[in-house]
Design an enzyme around this catalytic site. Structure first.
Site, PDB file in Angstrom:
ATOM      1  N   GLY A 144     -34.954  -7.342 -17.715  1.00  0.00           N
ATOM      2  CA  GLY A 144     -35.588  -6.079 -18.126  1.00  0.00           C
ATOM      3  C   GLY A 144     -36.987  -5.842 -17.578  1.00  0.00           C
ATOM      4  O   GLY A 144     -37.260  -4.803 -16.987  1.00  0.00           O
ATOM      5  N   GLY A 181     -36.387   5.042 -29.168  1.00  0.00           N
ATOM      6  CA  GLY A 181     -37.818   4.720 -29.173  1.00  0.00           C
ATOM      7  C   GLY A 181     -38.375   4.861 -27.769  1.00  0.00           C
ATOM      8  O   GLY A 181     -37.896   5.684 -26.981  1.00  0.00           O
ATOM      9  N   ARG A 182     -39.379   4.045 -27.456  1.00  0.00           N
ATOM     10  CA  ARG A 182     -40.013   4.155 -26.125  1.00  0.00           C
ATOM     11  C   ARG A 182     -38.990   3.936 -25.011  1.00  0.00           C
ATOM     12  O   ARG A 182     -38.840   4.758 -24.099  1.00  0.00           O
ATOM     13  CB  ARG A 182     -41.154   3.126 -26.005  1.00  0.00           C
ATOM     14  CG  ARG A 182     -42.404   3.474 -26.767  1.00  0.00           C
ATOM     15  CD  ARG A 182     -43.389   2.327 -26.724  1.00  0.00           C
ATOM     16  NE  ARG A 182     -42.861   1.177 -27.441  1.00  0.00           N
ATOM     17  CZ  ARG A 182     -43.292   0.762 -28.640  1.00  0.00           C
ATOM     18  NH1 ARG A 182     -44.291   1.397 -29.227  1.00  0.00           N
ATOM     19  NH2 ARG A 182     -42.761  -0.274 -29.235  1.00  0.00           N
ATOM     20  N   ILE A 183     -38.268   2.809 -25.068  1.00  0.00           N
ATOM     21  CA  ILE A 183     -37.321   2.491 -23.989  1.00  0.00           C
ATOM     22  C   ILE A 183     -36.118   3.434 -24.052  1.00  0.00           C
ATOM     23  O   ILE A 183     -35.668   3.947 -23.023  1.00  0.00           O
ATOM     24  CB  ILE A 183     -36.885   1.011 -24.067  1.00  0.00           C
ATOM     25  CG1 ILE A 183     -38.095   0.101 -23.821  1.00  0.00           C
ATOM     26  CG2 ILE A 183     -35.777   0.717 -23.060  1.00  0.00           C
ATOM     27  CD1 ILE A 183     -37.838  -1.379 -24.097  1.00  0.00           C
ATOM     28  N   ARG A 215     -31.495  -6.738 -27.595  1.00  0.00           N
ATOM     29  CA  ARG A 215     -31.435  -8.165 -27.886  1.00  0.00           C
ATOM     30  C   ARG A 215     -29.965  -8.519 -28.068  1.00  0.00           C
ATOM     31  O   ARG A 215     -29.203  -7.725 -28.640  1.00  0.00           O
ATOM     32  CB  ARG A 215     -32.218  -8.515 -29.162  1.00  0.00           C
ATOM     33  CG  ARG A 215     -33.730  -8.551 -28.981  1.00  0.00           C
ATOM     34  CD  ARG A 215     -34.184  -9.737 -28.145  1.00  0.00           C
ATOM     35  NE  ARG A 215     -35.625  -9.794 -27.963  1.00  0.00           N
ATOM     36  CZ  ARG A 215     -36.290  -9.305 -26.903  1.00  0.00           C
ATOM     37  NH1 ARG A 215     -35.622  -8.697 -25.931  1.00  0.00           N
ATOM     38  NH2 ARG A 215     -37.593  -9.434 -26.811  1.00  0.00           N
ATOM     39  N   GLU A 244     -28.316 -16.603 -25.974  1.00  0.00           N
ATOM     40  CA  GLU A 244     -29.013 -16.745 -24.703  1.00  0.00           C
ATOM     41  C   GLU A 244     -29.690 -18.108 -24.567  1.00  0.00           C
ATOM     42  O   GLU A 244     -30.309 -18.553 -25.534  1.00  0.00           O
ATOM     43  CB  GLU A 244     -30.085 -15.635 -24.692  1.00  0.00           C
ATOM     44  CG  GLU A 244     -30.474 -15.157 -23.356  1.00  0.00           C
ATOM     45  CD  GLU A 244     -31.268 -13.854 -23.476  1.00  0.00           C
ATOM     46  OE1 GLU A 244     -30.775 -12.890 -24.078  1.00  0.00           O
ATOM     47  OE2 GLU A 244     -32.380 -13.839 -22.973  1.00  0.00           O
ATOM     48  N   ILE A 294     -29.589  -3.591 -23.417  1.00  0.00           N
ATOM     49  CA  ILE A 294     -30.845  -4.148 -22.874  1.00  0.00           C
ATOM     50  C   ILE A 294     -31.778  -4.542 -24.008  1.00  0.00           C
ATOM     51  O   ILE A 294     -32.938  -4.858 -23.773  1.00  0.00           O
ATOM     52  CB  ILE A 294     -31.572  -3.163 -21.928  1.00  0.00           C
ATOM     53  CG1 ILE A 294     -31.769  -1.800 -22.596  1.00  0.00           C
ATOM     54  CG2 ILE A 294     -30.810  -3.007 -20.622  1.00  0.00           C
ATOM     55  CD1 ILE A 294     -32.868  -1.662 -23.577  1.00  0.00           C
ATOM     56  N   HIS A 326     -31.392 -11.388 -18.234  1.00  0.00           N
ATOM     57  CA  HIS A 326     -32.557 -10.851 -18.968  1.00  0.00           C
ATOM     58  C   HIS A 326     -33.681 -10.426 -17.998  1.00  0.00           C
ATOM     59  O   HIS A 326     -34.788 -10.953 -18.049  1.00  0.00           O
ATOM     60  CB  HIS A 326     -33.081 -11.892 -19.976  1.00  0.00           C
ATOM     61  CG  HIS A 326     -33.818 -11.270 -21.122  1.00  0.00           C
ATOM     62  ND1 HIS A 326     -33.738 -11.742 -22.410  1.00  0.00           N
ATOM     63  CD2 HIS A 326     -34.666 -10.206 -21.180  1.00  0.00           C
ATOM     64  CE1 HIS A 326     -34.500 -11.010 -23.203  1.00  0.00           C
ATOM     65  NE2 HIS A 326     -35.074 -10.058 -22.474  1.00  0.00           N
TER      66      HIS A 326
HETATM   67  P1  NAP Z   1     -39.490   1.063 -30.131  1.00  0.00           P
HETATM   68  O1  NAP Z   1     -40.320   2.072 -29.405  1.00  0.00           O
HETATM   69  O2  NAP Z   1     -39.978   0.517 -31.418  1.00  0.00           O
HETATM   70  O3  NAP Z   1     -38.036   1.725 -30.317  1.00  0.00           O
HETATM   71  C1  NAP Z   1     -37.061   1.198 -31.124  1.00  0.00           C
HETATM   72  C2  NAP Z   1     -36.185   2.332 -31.651  1.00  0.00           C
HETATM   73  O4  NAP Z   1     -35.128   1.757 -32.413  1.00  0.00           O
HETATM   74  C3  NAP Z   1     -36.884   3.323 -32.547  1.00  0.00           C
HETATM   75  O5  NAP Z   1     -36.540   4.609 -32.121  1.00  0.00           O
HETATM   76  C4  NAP Z   1     -36.307   3.054 -33.929  1.00  0.00           C
HETATM   77  O6  NAP Z   1     -36.174   4.223 -34.690  1.00  0.00           O
HETATM   78  C5  NAP Z   1     -34.952   2.555 -33.575  1.00  0.00           C
HETATM   79  N1  NAP Z   1     -34.354   1.728 -34.615  1.00  0.00           N
HETATM   80  C6  NAP Z   1     -34.881   0.654 -35.228  1.00  0.00           C
HETATM   81  N2  NAP Z   1     -34.004   0.153 -36.113  1.00  0.00           N
HETATM   82  C7  NAP Z   1     -32.910   0.946 -36.053  1.00  0.00           C
HETATM   83  C8  NAP Z   1     -31.672   0.950 -36.715  1.00  0.00           C
HETATM   84  N3  NAP Z   1     -31.412   0.045 -37.656  1.00  0.00           N
HETATM   85  N4  NAP Z   1     -30.776   1.914 -36.385  1.00  0.00           N
HETATM   86  C9  NAP Z   1     -31.048   2.824 -35.436  1.00  0.00           C
HETATM   87  N5  NAP Z   1     -32.218   2.865 -34.775  1.00  0.00           N
HETATM   88  C10 NAP Z   1     -33.121   1.949 -35.090  1.00  0.00           C
HETATM   89  O7  NAP Z   1     -39.231  -0.187 -29.214  1.00  0.00           O
HETATM   90  P2  NAP Z   1     -39.094  -0.250 -27.601  1.00  0.00           P
HETATM   91  O8  NAP Z   1     -40.423  -0.460 -26.997  1.00  0.00           O
HETATM   92  O9  NAP Z   1     -38.278   0.908 -27.166  1.00  0.00           O
HETATM   93  O10 NAP Z   1     -38.278  -1.613 -27.437  1.00  0.00           O
HETATM   94  C11 NAP Z   1     -36.994  -1.747 -28.032  1.00  0.00           C
HETATM   95  C12 NAP Z   1     -36.504  -3.177 -27.907  1.00  0.00           C
HETATM   96  O11 NAP Z   1     -36.084  -3.414 -26.582  1.00  0.00           O
HETATM   97  C13 NAP Z   1     -37.546  -4.263 -28.152  1.00  0.00           C
HETATM   98  O12 NAP Z   1     -37.750  -4.506 -29.525  1.00  0.00           O
HETATM   99  C14 NAP Z   1     -36.990  -5.453 -27.414  1.00  0.00           C
HETATM  100  O13 NAP Z   1     -36.239  -6.287 -28.269  1.00  0.00           O
HETATM  101  C15 NAP Z   1     -36.066  -4.827 -26.367  1.00  0.00           C
HETATM  102  N6  NAP Z   1     -36.557  -5.103 -25.001  1.00  0.00           N
HETATM  103  C16 NAP Z   1     -35.758  -5.762 -24.117  1.00  0.00           C
HETATM  104  C17 NAP Z   1     -36.209  -6.026 -22.835  1.00  0.00           C
HETATM  105  C18 NAP Z   1     -35.377  -6.758 -21.829  1.00  0.00           C
HETATM  106  O14 NAP Z   1     -35.955  -7.462 -21.000  1.00  0.00           O
HETATM  107  N7  NAP Z   1     -34.072  -6.594 -21.809  1.00  0.00           N
HETATM  108  C19 NAP Z   1     -37.481  -5.611 -22.447  1.00  0.00           C
HETATM  109  C20 NAP Z   1     -38.270  -4.927 -23.362  1.00  0.00           C
HETATM  110  C21 NAP Z   1     -37.798  -4.676 -24.652  1.00  0.00           C
HETATM  111  P3  NAP Z   1     -37.413   4.888 -35.498  1.00  0.00           P
HETATM  112  O15 NAP Z   1     -38.400   5.272 -34.452  1.00  0.00           O
HETATM  113  O16 NAP Z   1     -36.818   6.060 -36.127  1.00  0.00           O
HETATM  114  O17 NAP Z   1     -37.919   3.849 -36.421  1.00  0.00           O
END
Ligand code: NAP
Length: 317
Positions: A285, A155-157, A236, A265, A234, A283
């Site tokens: 990020g 996804g985005r990250i 959850r 956590e 990074i 944490h």
């Molecule tokens: P995002 O753009 O929604 O990307 C999530 C990706 O995961 C999408 O490509 C999605 O695929 C894929 N996905 C979802 N369920 C899946 C599964 N069961 N199997 C395989 N792939 C799957 O979200 P993001 O903005 O990148 O953020 C991702 C997560 O990072 C957040 O939800 C948050 O929990 C975590 N995060 C952590 C920190 C930190 O401080 N460590 C900071 C920010 C975010 P599709 O596009 O094909 O649906």
């Protein structure tokens, strides 16, 4: 319109909130208690919750007719909110996508580099005063440039991490996601997580948390990894079966792990804390002033749109 903000924010965000809305800001940095969440739903029109504020179905069930109409979550991850229960109670939910992307990808690279190149261990050695000097076989780690990275959730990250790996470190990029991704660098979508885990040198987890992804990285996935493989999380904590990870590390099934998030956590198991081959961050990020202010403004933009009767810029589906 009364707004409750669930944690102290950066000065810029607090100033805007107080200038634009009738705002109360919690002074505690700990997650909200159930009693606080019940009050928030009953006495405020809008709440800005964040990580750890467990707005579960049980909480919504106790406030059948909430005054609150919007949870403007501070953060992109909203697995602490039962979105279906919120919707059922007439409460919309928004989040802060995009504002967190680059900073979180940077922390993924920090963990990957630190773990592969034994930076945490080396830093501890220097600090301890026990370092005896350079020699050709001192603290040999894993080479990073040109290796194969596997992204779980492009996804985005995930894409921001992959871009850093490809353009910055000349790595081959493979991934699993629920759908094909159109990206501006070469990336191969693998058939399954096990195939991806077995093929790569670094497996980086970037999927959202929640029931669907709980323990996605389990004993089988860890067993599929190379003995030289390194896991980076990074996303959850709950996405990785922490007990299985500890076993895989202890038995040398994988070479190391870099973790920003933990299953329970802020509790981090003693077994992990004792392992030199593991990099542990608290944490971090999105932890920069600019990014936390950007997140706060994005959450506030959702509040402002809601107050003005406009569509939410970042509704959660
Ligand atoms: P995002 O753009 O929604 O990307 C999530 C990706 O995961 C999408 O490509 C999605 O695929 C894929 N996905 C979802 N369920 C899946 C599964 N069961 N199997 C395989 N792939 C799957 O979200 P993001 O903005 O990148 O953020 C991702 C997560 O990072 C957040 O939800 C948050 O929990 C975590 N995060 C952590 C920190 C930190 O401080 N460590 C900071 C920010 C975010 P599709 O596009 O094909 O649906």
């Amino acid at each position: 319109m009364k707004l409750l903000i669930a944690r102290p924010m950066t000065a810029a965000v607090e100033a805007r909130a107080r200038a634009e809305f009738d705002t109360e800001i919690r002074t505690s940095t700990a997650p909200m208690t159930e009693a606080e969440m019940l009050r928030a739903l009953s006495e405020f029109d809008i709440v800005m919750p964040t990580l750890g504020d467990m707005f579960s179905a049980g909480v919504f069930a106790q406030v059948p007719e909430p005054r609150c109409r919007l949870l403007a979550n501070f953060g992109v991850g909203y697995n602490h909110i039962d979105v279906a229960a919120a919707r059922g109670a007439g409460v919309a939910v928004s989040n802060t996508p995009g504002a967190v992307t680059d900073a979180t990808a940077d922390i993924a690279m920090t963990l990957l580099l630190m773990t592969a190149r034994r930076a945490g261990e080396g830093e501890r050695l220097v600090r301890s005063g026990r370092w005896e000097g350079w020699h050709p076989t001192q603290m040999l780690g894993h080479h990073v440039t040109g290796k194969h990275v596997g992204i779980v959730g492009l996804g985005r990250i995930g894409q921001a991490i992959a871009r850093r790996c490809h353009f910055g470190f000349g790595m081959q990029v493979s991934y699993v996601a629920r759908s094909d991704k159109d990206v501006d660098f070469p990336a191969t979508r693998m058939d399954s997580l096990a195939v991806l885990a077995g093929a790569v040198d670094f497996l980086v987890v970037a999927v959202p948390g929640g029931a669907e992804t709980r323990h996605l990285i389990d004993a089988q996935v860890l067993a599929a990894m190379k003995p030289s493989g390194i896991l980076v999380n990074i996303a959850r904590g709950e996405v990785v079966d922490e007990a299985a990870l500890i076993a895989a590390l202890s038995e040398g099934q994988i070479a190391g792990a870099g973790l920003d998030v933990y299953e329970f956590e802020p509790k981090v198991p003693e077994a992990l804390r004792a392992m030199e081959q593991v990099t542990l961050l608290p944490h971090l990020g999105t932890a920069t002033e600019e990014v936390r202010t950007g997140m706060g403004h994005m959450a506030m933009d959702n509040v402002a749109a809601f107050v003005a009767g406009r569509d939410l810029p970042n509704p959660v589906a």
